[in-house]
Design a protein around this motif. Structure first.
Motif, PDB file in Angstrom:
ATOM      1  N   LEU A  79       0.750  -5.751   1.876  1.00 31.20           N
ATOM      2  CA  LEU A  79      -0.590  -5.113   1.509  1.00 31.20           C
ATOM      3  C   LEU A  79      -1.699  -6.419   1.359  1.00 31.20           C
ATOM      4  CD1 LEU A  79      -2.554  -2.823   1.515  1.00 31.20           C
ATOM      5  CD2 LEU A  79      -1.777  -2.612  -1.184  1.00 31.20           C
TER       6      LEU A  79
ATOM      7  N   ARG B 160       7.975  -4.068   0.912  1.00 29.09           N
ATOM      8  CA  ARG B 160       7.709  -3.624  -0.500  1.00 29.09           C
ATOM      9  C   ARG B 160       8.451  -2.525  -0.986  1.00 29.09           C
ATOM     10  NH1 ARG B 160       1.788  -2.847  -1.900  1.00 29.09           N
ATOM     11  NH2 ARG B 160       1.900  -1.735  -0.063  1.00 29.09           N
TER      12      ARG B 160
ATOM     13  N   TRP C  46      -5.761  -6.181  -6.285  1.00 22.02           N
ATOM     14  CA  TRP C  46      -6.123  -5.387  -7.249  1.00 22.02           C
ATOM     15  C   TRP C  46      -7.484  -6.162  -7.917  1.00 22.02           C
ATOM     16  CZ3 TRP C  46      -5.520  -1.021  -5.579  1.00 22.02           C
ATOM     17  CH2 TRP C  46      -4.388  -0.629  -4.802  1.00 22.02           C
TER      18      TRP C  46
ATOM     19  N   PRO D 228       5.638   1.439  -2.530  1.00 23.27           N
ATOM     20  CA  PRO D 228       4.988   1.209  -3.725  1.00 23.27           C
ATOM     21  C   PRO D 228       4.251   2.413  -4.293  1.00 23.27           C
ATOM     22  CG  PRO D 228       3.673   0.384  -2.029  1.00 23.27           C
ATOM     23  CD  PRO D 228       4.883   0.806  -1.406  1.00 23.27           C
TER      24      PRO D 228
ATOM     25  N   SER E 186       0.892  -4.962  -7.201  1.00 23.04           N
ATOM     26  CA  SER E 186       1.760  -4.322  -6.125  1.00 23.04           C
ATOM     27  C   SER E 186       1.846  -4.883  -4.735  1.00 23.04           C
ATOM     28  CB  SER E 186       1.722  -2.714  -6.288  1.00 23.04           C
ATOM     29  OG  SER E 186       0.410  -2.507  -5.715  1.00 23.04           O
TER      30      SER E 186
ATOM     31  N   LYS F  63       3.439   6.428 -10.228  1.00 23.60           N
ATOM     32  CA  LYS F  63       4.500   5.656  -9.976  1.00 23.60           C
ATOM     33  C   LYS F  63       5.388   5.790 -10.747  1.00 23.60           C
ATOM     34  CE  LYS F  63       1.167   2.904  -7.591  1.00 23.60           C
ATOM     35  NZ  LYS F  63       1.116   2.091  -6.689  1.00 23.60           N
TER      36      LYS F  63
END
Ligand code: GLV
Length: 373
Positions: free
Chosen positions: A334, A343, A91, A11, A141, A193
């Motif tokens: 995560l 992921r 997040w 990620p 993510s 990213k």
């Protein structure tokens, strides 16, 4: 120093584009020298294109995506004000925590990990609570979901006097985003990213409405380091320039080059390339019998893909085999997805058919070793 070559398909960080690494090795300039200020102006312009906005208020926060997150909350939420935080992964949880630290009145809206919020429920919550902020994560993510942001949400926020604040760390440049058209008021992201840069820079945007809010605060933001009145004044938002911090010069060069690469490719092509990588990945994974953790197609984030670990498979062994044999990073889950998923990041420079083919091969090999193919 020993730095092995690895293909980073987790990620993030993703591999940096060689042009960006080269840009970082250019000679330093003073952080207030005119040629450097010109580079800052060009970054602001590049960010206007990336965010799809005409707003004057774009800049690169000198810090990670978390610094962008903290800047958004610290500047736009005053003590005692309400914030609705959409939580469907880590997040949102962090923003709820951060908002409490800035003494906001936090109202969390929860969705099951792997699910997103409907625009009807978001609009209803905004109309009911009339919060100062509605916070959403476009690309979660930790669970691999993509939150839809159009469909009149921005207008509903405006009507309620609410600012719409969006985290795009894992999505910006990989999926469509239209700050002005969708009526978004503040966006932050990260450099490592889909922008193919090293970590440590946070693209940041505020609308005119967000700036009005910042101007009319009763109290100063409780952070000097991330005060957008002060940082904005370094970036020339208000017509002059004053020293706030020593800009990390090489990181600015990296962002300038990253934005040039975005402009050279063009957003439409960039979004299409990410989508094609995602489709190729899932074609391969399905052929191995693997399934998405996110059930609803429309909720799937194409830049960070979450793959259910099948019964009886040791996910960590697959990860280790990929690293040992292919020098390839794939990641586990995560937060709510820990132990349940792998992921795979398909982001920026790394979102290519060759890299995707290698990821599929590593899964094939890893599953075979466990007698699952
Ligand atoms: C970091 O952004 C992660 O999702 O692990």
């Amino acid at each position: 120093m020993e730095v092995p070559q690895r293909l980073l398909m987790g990620p993030g960080p993703s591999n940096a584009h060689p042009r960006i690494l080269a840009a970082q090795s250019l000679p330093l300039l003073g952080h207030m020298h005119p040629p450097f200020l010109k580079i800052m102006d060009e970054i602001s312009d590049g960010l206007r294109y990336l965010f799809q906005t005409d707003s004057k208020y774009t800049l690169m926060v000198s810090g990670t995506g978390h610094a962008g997150m903290e800047a958004a909350i610290a500047n736009l939420l005053e003590p005692g004000e309400k914030i609705i935080v959409g939580v469907n992964g880590i997040w949102g949880e962090r923003v709820a925590d951060l908002s409490e630290r800035y003494q906001g009145q936090v109202i969390t809206m929860n969705a099951q990990p792997g699910k997103t919020f409907s625009s009807a429920e978001l609009k209803a919550a905004v109309a009911q609570h009339k919060p100062a902020i509605l916070f959403l994560v476009q690309g979660e993510s930790s669970t691999g979901t993509h939150q839809a942001l159009g469909d009149g949400l921005g207008e509903a926020c405006k009507a309620a006097g609410t600012l719409l604040v969006v985290d795009t760390v894992a999505s910006l440049g990989g999926v469509p985003l239209f700050a002005d058209k969708w009526g978004i008021d503040c966006i932050y992201s990260g450099s490592q990213k889909c922008l193919s840069g090293p970590p440590g820079a946070a693209p940041f945007f505020m609308s005119e409405r967000a700036m009005d809010k910042l101007r009319s605060r009763k109290t100063k933001p409780a952070t000097y380091n991330l005060d957008m009145n002060l940082i904005g004044d370094y970036w020339g938002w208000f017509g002059s320039r004053s020293y706030h911090h020593t800009g990390p010069v090489s990181t600015f060069y990296a962002m300038r080059e990253a934005l040039q690469i975005v402009a050279d490719e063009g957003l439409d092509k960039m979004w299409a390339r990410h989508l094609a990588a995602h489709q190729q990945l899932w074609e391969g994974l399905h052929s191995l019998g693997l399934q998405s953790y996110v059930e609803n197609d429309a909720d799937r984030l194409i830049t960070v893909n979450t793959i259910k670990v099948p019964e009886g498979v040791d996910w960590a062994k697959v990860v280790k085999n990929a690293m040992d044999k292919y020098n390839l990073e794939i990641a586990g889950g995560l937060g709510p997805s820990a132990g349940k998923v792998w992921r795979i990041g398909l982001m920026g420079y790394n979102a290519t058919p060759t890299n995707v083919a290698l990821v599929i091969e590593a899964f094939r090999d890893g599953l075979k070793q466990q007698g699952k193919l």
